[in-house]
Structures are given as C-alpha cells and as structure tokens.
Scaffold this active site. Structure first.
Site, short mmCIF file in Angstrom:
data_model
loop_
_atom_site.label_atom_id
_atom_site.label_comp_id
_atom_site.label_asym_id
_atom_site.label_seq_id
_atom_site.Cartn_x
_atom_site.Cartn_y
_atom_site.Cartn_z
N ASP A 70 33.66 41.57 42.13
CA ASP A 70 33.44 43.00 42.37
C ASP A 70 32.46 43.61 41.37
O ASP A 70 32.21 43.05 40.30
CB ASP A 70 34.77 43.77 42.31
CG ASP A 70 35.44 43.74 40.93
OD1 ASP A 70 35.48 42.66 40.32
OD2 ASP A 70 35.89 44.81 40.47
N GLU A 129 38.31 43.17 39.18
CA GLU A 129 38.36 43.19 37.72
C GLU A 129 38.01 44.58 37.19
O GLU A 129 38.61 45.07 36.24
CB GLU A 129 37.38 42.15 37.14
CG GLU A 129 37.52 41.91 35.64
CD GLU A 129 36.66 42.80 34.76
OE1 GLU A 129 36.84 42.77 33.54
OE2 GLU A 129 35.82 43.56 35.29
N ASP A 136 31.74 36.42 31.60
CA ASP A 136 31.65 37.86 31.84
C ASP A 136 31.17 38.57 30.58
O ASP A 136 31.59 39.69 30.29
CB ASP A 136 33.06 38.35 32.26
CG ASP A 136 33.04 39.70 32.95
OD1 ASP A 136 31.95 40.18 33.30
OD2 ASP A 136 34.13 40.28 33.11
ZN LIG Z 1 32.65 42.12 34.18
#
Ligand SMILES: [Zn+2]
Length: 388
Positions: A86, A181, A204
């Site tokens: 997302d 997330e 990430d």
């Molecule tokens: Zn992220």
C-alpha cells in the site's frame, strides 16, 4: 560477485508504482481498500511465473511464497523478506506517472505536471550521491510510491536472481507482501503459522546501507470529555462546553519538551492527532462534566527482542558490506511492521531500499540503491546458509 542491474529493477519498479494501492484510514475492512489486491495479483502471478509454485494470496490481501532451500544443511532458519504494497493516504496514488532520469545531471528537476514542484540538491541533498546514475520521480501531482514498492521490487528482483542462479546456496526464503502498513494494520491479519519464518527483514528504509534495529515504543490514548450541553440561550451557570475543555487539555500538554516539534533522536513525545466534537447528548440537568481516558499499546521497541538474537542484525550488517556499502545503523522515531513482527515471533529489523521524501509529490529514488537492496537480500540469504 552478485550483481543486479539498476535498469532492470527500475523497469520492474515503474510497473508496480503505476498500480494504485492507496490504503484507507477510515475503513475497518481488511484490506482497507480492495485496490491493494490489484498489485497482489500481479505479484502472485509473477512469482508463479518464476517457478515459485507455492505462492498464495489470501482474502485480506497478503501474498505468501517460498523459495525452497537448495542447501544440504538442515538447520538453516527460514528467513522472511517483507514489504508492503500500500501507499500512504497523505498524498494521491492515482495515475502515478513515474519518470526515469537515466543519468541525473545534478540540476534542479521541475516536475512536468505541476511546475511548482521542484526537486533539487538544495531540498534533497542525498541527490548528490546519484549524479550520473539513474533516479526516478513522480510527475508532480501524486506521490511516487517508492514507499514501499521499492521494497517489493527489491524482493522480486532477488527472487529472480535465486531462481536463475541455483548454484547460489540458501535456506528456505519466505516472501511476504502485506497490505495496510500505512494505516497501522500491516500485521493485523498476517498468519505467522503459514508464513513459517524464524527471522525476518522488512525492506522499508531510506539511504543505501541503512539498517534500523531500534524503534519507539508507543501507546495510543483516547480522551473522551463529556460536557453539559444546554441551549446557549438558557446556558448561564449550566453549560459546560466540552470543546473548550478539550482546548484546555491540549494547552496543558508539554510544549518545550515531550513534543515532536521540540525533540529529536531518541527523545519521546506526546502527539495529539485529532479533536472531534459531537453535540448529540443533551443533558438538561447539571451532572457536571466527566472525562474518560483509554490507553492501548500500539507497538514496542524491536531492539528489546533483537538484542536476544544478535545474529539477525549482525548478518544484515555483513550483507550490506558485501554489497559494497557502508553500514548506517539507525533508530526510527516511530514504529514499523517489524516492531510488531518482532513481538509476534519473528525478530525483524528494517533494511534500506533508497526511498526519499516519502509520502510527498517530491518522492524519488535512486535506481542503484534499489539494486543494492536486492543484492543485500541475496548476500543475507547466503550468509544465513554459510553460518548455519
Ligand atoms: Zn513504508
């Protein structure tokens, strides 16, 4: 030598960012927006296409897959690599038009769809490291979605590498793509049993070489103030305005300390995020105002768990070095899905992908950083095999 091409990961990344996967903070569904599954379907299909035959997608939008061990050793822990599909609700993710500057020349870049959006070394000094290399930006009216499609692309590119290079030894590699997330629900519906990994890494993070193994611990609090609502014409000595009380509570919060705008690094803070006034309870008599306070745990510092398994971060450092980068150990002023994973059975620090200016129209990423992230995944898998 493990080498992944910046151009090929760039092409993959550009395909993924064009799929709108914005999550929805107002939804209580899982996933919070159905469109996140559009990218999940593509990833699922591509994994099967690579010969990763156990790839599955569930109704919540999670994609699971295994690259089986090709080592004779039987005691290698299963290692998970995880990224979220997302994008943040803060900025539009519809019709993302990625632009690949193959040889960034160091000059300011005016984004074509809104010429007030200008990316420059002045506002983004890390661009300097990418002169004469490739960078990718959005077009000026949306975010790019490098957070976290660069992580998705790095994991997929590493998967391609493993499937094409069977002589490179590794244990079971678990691939996990999660929804939601950005709305704090990334681990809400994950099936840890099905995932079956002992340790994990989220992809990430920011600058090349960075490894984040420490986060905040956070609680959320909801304060409900019940005033006394009386028609203002008859309010004298009776009305207690809950919104004014809320204002007084906000004013009493610490200002010069314990505040995100006045603290940095590992200093904590209290951060009010919303005030809602509802005027539906009419209390004619004067029972007086009351206040309720409810607190719940959001996440805990992953370091408390990671310190019990020092090899998880140590192998990551070694992998980053083998990829030819300098390790930058960082702590996060917030939480990650890895904070939650670490407390539900999978110690899980966060690795870089190169993403910059996330959640904004000036988001960009260097293609060599993404390639290094994929190489780091390969080295890390090899190190777990070597040392087991
Ligand atoms: Zn992220």
């Amino acid at each position: 030598m493990i080498q992944i091409s910046p151009d090929s990961i760039a092409d993959r990344f550009m395909r993924y960012v064009q799929v709108d996967t914005q999550s929805d903070p107002t939804s209580t569904a899982h996933p919070s927006s159905e469109k996140q599954k559009d990218l999940g379907k593509i990833l699922h299909r591509e994994l099967l296409g690579l010969g990763i035959t156990d790839a599955t997608t569930d109704e919540f939008g999670y994609v699971y897959a295994t690259i089986p061990s090709n080592s004779d050793k039987k005691n290698i822990p299963a290692i998970c690599f995880c990224a979220h599909v997302d994008t943040a609700p803060d900025c539009s993710g519809t019709n993302v038009k990625p632009i690949h500057y193959r040889y960034y020349d160091g000059n300011d870049i005016v984004l074509p769809d809104d010429n007030t959006q200008v990316l420059s070394i002045a506002n983004s000094p890390y661009l300097k490291e990418h002169i004469n290399h490739g960078i990718i930006t959005a077009s000026g009216v949306t975010l790019l979605g490098a957070d976290d499609k660069s992580g998705v692309a790095a994991i997929m590119e590493a998967a391609v590498f493993f499937m094409q290079n069977p002589a490179v030894k590794h244990g079971d590699i678990k691939i996990l793509f999660t929804p939601d997330e950005e709305v704090g629900q990334g681990t809400a519906k994950v099936d840890m049993q099905k995932l079956g990994a002992q340790f994990g890494y989220t992809l990430d993070g920011g600058e090349a070489g960075s490894l984040e193994d420490e986060t905040f611990s956070a609680d959320a609090a909801v304060i409900t103030i019940n005033g006394v609502i009386v028609h203002p014409g008859y309010a004298k000595d009776k009305l207690v305005n809950a919104l004014k009380l809320a204002g007084a509570v906000l004013d009493a919060l610490p200002k010069n300390e314990w505040s995100p705008e006045t603290t940095e690094k590992k200093q904590g803070f209290v951060h009010p995020t919303a005030v809602n006034g509802i005027a539906e309870k009419v209390v004619a008599q004067f029972p007086g105002a009351t206040m309720e306070y409810a607190q719940h745990e959001q996440y805990r510092n992953m370091k408390e768990v990671l310190d019990r398994y020092p090899q998880v971060a140590a192998y990551a450092k070694e992998a980053i070095e083998r990829a030819g980068l300098t390790v930058k150990i960082e702590s996060i002023r917030g939480g990650t899905d890895g904070s939650r994973f670490s407390y539900i059975g999978m110690p899980c620090p966060n690795l870089f992908t190169g993403m910059q200016n996330i959640h904004s129209k000036l988001e960009w990423i260097g293609t060599k950083d993404m390639a290094k992230a994929a190489e780091t995944i390969v080295h890390l898998s090899m190190i777990w095999e070597e040392k087991s």
